[in-house]
Write an enzyme that holds these catalytic residues in place. Sequence first.
Site, PDB file in Angstrom:
ATOM      1  N   ARG A 103       0.839  -1.188   0.000  1.00 28.16           N
ATOM      2  CA  ARG A 103       0.000   0.000   0.000  1.00 28.16           C
ATOM      3  C   ARG A 103       0.883   1.249   0.000  1.00 28.16           C
ATOM      4  O   ARG A 103       1.929   1.275   0.660  1.00 28.16           O
ATOM      5  CB  ARG A 103      -0.853  -0.026   1.277  1.00 28.16           C
ATOM      6  CG  ARG A 103      -1.895   1.073   1.416  1.00 28.16           C
ATOM      7  CD  ARG A 103      -3.013   0.888   0.467  1.00 28.16           C
ATOM      8  NE  ARG A 103      -4.187   1.680   0.802  1.00 28.16           N
ATOM      9  CZ  ARG A 103      -5.180   1.882  -0.067  1.00 28.16           C
ATOM     10  NH1 ARG A 103      -5.124   1.369  -1.288  1.00 28.16           N
ATOM     11  NH2 ARG A 103      -6.240   2.584   0.269  1.00 28.16           N
ATOM     12  N   THR A 401      -8.699   0.827 -10.412  1.00 27.94           N
ATOM     13  CA  THR A 401      -8.072  -0.336  -9.792  1.00 27.94           C
ATOM     14  C   THR A 401      -8.244  -1.524 -10.729  1.00 27.94           C
ATOM     15  O   THR A 401      -9.078  -1.498 -11.617  1.00 27.94           O
ATOM     16  CB  THR A 401      -8.735  -0.598  -8.424  1.00 27.94           C
ATOM     17  OG1 THR A 401      -8.538   0.524  -7.588  1.00 27.94           O
ATOM     18  CG2 THR A 401      -8.183  -1.812  -7.711  1.00 27.94           C
ATOM     19  N   THR A 419      -3.708  -0.849  -7.759  1.00 35.48           N
ATOM     20  CA  THR A 419      -4.498   0.383  -7.880  1.00 35.48           C
ATOM     21  C   THR A 419      -3.648   1.643  -8.004  1.00 35.48           C
ATOM     22  O   THR A 419      -2.528   1.692  -7.495  1.00 35.48           O
ATOM     23  CB  THR A 419      -5.399   0.518  -6.625  1.00 35.48           C
ATOM     24  OG1 THR A 419      -6.162   1.713  -6.704  1.00 35.48           O
ATOM     25  CG2 THR A 419      -4.593   0.546  -5.342  1.00 35.48           C
ATOM     26  N   GLU A 421      -5.784   4.260  -7.304  1.00 32.09           N
ATOM     27  CA  GLU A 421      -6.918   4.869  -6.608  1.00 32.09           C
ATOM     28  C   GLU A 421      -7.983   5.386  -7.565  1.00 32.09           C
ATOM     29  O   GLU A 421      -8.871   4.645  -7.917  1.00 32.09           O
ATOM     30  CB  GLU A 421      -6.451   5.970  -5.664  1.00 32.09           C
ATOM     31  CG  GLU A 421      -7.386   6.384  -4.525  1.00 32.09           C
ATOM     32  CD  GLU A 421      -8.885   6.370  -4.693  1.00 32.09           C
ATOM     33  OE1 GLU A 421      -9.470   5.286  -4.571  1.00 32.09           O
ATOM     34  OE2 GLU A 421      -9.485   7.430  -4.861  1.00 32.09           O
ATOM     35  N   SER A 468      -8.059   0.829   2.924  1.00 32.41           N
ATOM     36  CA  SER A 468      -8.473   0.368   1.597  1.00 32.41           C
ATOM     37  C   SER A 468      -9.710  -0.513   1.705  1.00 32.41           C
ATOM     38  O   SER A 468     -10.062  -0.975   2.797  1.00 32.41           O
ATOM     39  CB  SER A 468      -7.326  -0.442   0.989  1.00 32.41           C
ATOM     40  OG  SER A 468      -7.737  -1.098  -0.177  1.00 32.41           O
ATOM     41  N   SER A 469     -10.353  -0.744   0.565  1.00 32.88           N
ATOM     42  CA  SER A 469     -11.438  -1.729   0.481  1.00 32.88           C
ATOM     43  C   SER A 469     -11.009  -2.936  -0.346  1.00 32.88           C
ATOM     44  O   SER A 469     -11.806  -3.837  -0.589  1.00 32.88           O
ATOM     45  CB  SER A 469     -12.661  -1.116  -0.205  1.00 32.88           C
ATOM     46  OG  SER A 469     -13.097  -0.002   0.510  1.00 32.88           O
ATOM     47  N   GLY A 490     -13.250  -1.496  -7.816  1.00 32.22           N
ATOM     48  CA  GLY A 490     -14.581  -0.901  -7.664  1.00 32.22           C
ATOM     49  C   GLY A 490     -14.774  -0.064  -6.420  1.00 32.22           C
ATOM     50  O   GLY A 490     -15.885   0.029  -5.903  1.00 32.22           O
TER      51      GLY A 490
END
Length: 591
Positions: A103, A401, A419, A421, A468-469, A490
């Site tokens: 990340r 992403t 990603t 973002e 993050s997701s 997404g």
Amino acid sequence: MKAFKLAVTIALVSVVAITCPWVGAQELPQAVSTQREMIVTANPLATEAGAFVLKIGGTATDAMIAAQAVLGLVEPQSSGLGGGAFVVYYDDKTHTTTTFDAREKAPSAATEDRFLDANGSSLGFTTAWQSGLSVGVPGVPRLLEVMHQRYGRLPWRPLFVPAIVLAQVGFPLTENTSNQVAGLLALNPSCAEGERLFFRDPTAFAYFVDAAGCTAKPAGAWIRNKDYADTLKLLGRRGAAAFYTGALAADIAAAVQGDLNIPGDMTVEDLNNYRVVERTPVCIDYRGHNVCGMGPPSSGGIAVGQILGILEHFNLGSDPLDVEAVHLFTQAGRLAFADRNLYVADSDFVTVPVAGLLDKDYLAERALLIGEDDMGTAAAGVPPGDFDPTAPDTRAKNSGTSHISIVDRYGNALSMTTTVESSFGNGVMVPGRGFLLNNQLTDFSFAPAAADGTPVANRVEANKRPRSSMSPTLVFDEKGQLELVTGSPGGSRIIGYTAQSIINVFDFGLDPQEAINVPHYMNRNGSTDLETPIPGVTWDYDAQALADALEARGHNVNIVTQTSGLSVIQVTRKGFIGGADYRRDGAVGGR
Ligand code: GLU
């Protein structure tokens, strides 16, 4: 090396020449089966590059490196060297699963008021996005090297050849990329240099835009990116150090600090200090399947795990579009998002009660909150274990992403979500280097604290990673055998897309492609969102009838486009079954 380059060129040119079979077709895409190995990415050229590497004996990691290098070229709106990623990795030799956190990190000069203006109000999202403030220290180049040192089998340098060849020979711009450029250009008040917000950076502007009419380069436009080829050659020769130190690091820092909108504060030292962190996966048992995902700083593994852990208390029936199944899924989503928003952030900075949030008794209690009607806004629960008193960060966004799923002939597998973002990251292409910078730091809460002063767990702090997701996931059976590789882009909808792909396979018995084709539904603790059906891509269904049935149960329903990018591989005794997402340009490869 020459013969290798020729073989790669032939393989890639043949992919460029094939017209996409699904375009214009009304028949739904079908799953693909292979025997030895499989790769699924969001782009046929990236899939082909990875499949070629697998074919010549490469591992899942080798194929991932080749595919990521190509994605950074052909799908630059979604991922690249200037971005970050998470990988959940299964090593067949040791029968172990681990995760890699690449990340992006906030620069060491970052403070909690980063996204506040002089009056203490939050900056607008677009202002922050299109600025130097949003750029986190990229993680992808170091991730590729760290994983290659551990799990690579082919030499490092040739893995970049497919992307180098494509960057030099050229490739046709996809409709997706062109449309996204057009969409952002349309938001500019004026196209004049100095007045543009989107594509304000002259390098990115020249690369993506036809200057004459200020229009996006059209789909099919032949694109070459010599700068990117040179960057990859450098990375191939000198490894990740070539990115994090020396002239390239200086160029990145200069691009961030010289931002035309708001200058950022990333330094060469921040780049020198970037490290990938190996973390324990977050796993939950779901009806006899061991579902393993990414822990903090991602909320993905926890939220997907909570949705499944709550749904385990219900019978979902046999139809994924039945109103009861949809109701249950949305309610589990509400509960999971309430907890996610409050508790999850970078666990190197904040105490996150990971085990408590996935505790079976806790989830059983949460499941009791689900009734016949929509529960309305769910409050966060109080999981067992320690946590810091914090205020929630409820923002939800969509954007740029990509997801890569791979299984190799040696039994290894990886699920990687990668990603920049938002679409095209922060919109700046490092001059002379051919790749875009990310805007990942806008995943932090802009407000550091609630009105009463309670700090937000996901506030900006120096060297912290934004929440993050992303939900790269591997699923194993009771004996520990790999069953499924899944994940999607997404924004915060990733969590729903990924959880839904898992129940579609295990509860509804669908193959990976069918599991992708089912229209999406979810609730992120707000409205219940049903997917607008896409002819020839998703199952045909009466969205309005389903919306009416849900509204009769108290749901506030929106029917909206939901552009997932699921890459799903199911492992069976006979081999692999793969599905790719035609909401984007997904493609399955392998033999
Ligand atoms: N930046 C988001 C995250 O890490 C992902 C954005 C996207 O999927 O487009 O959760």
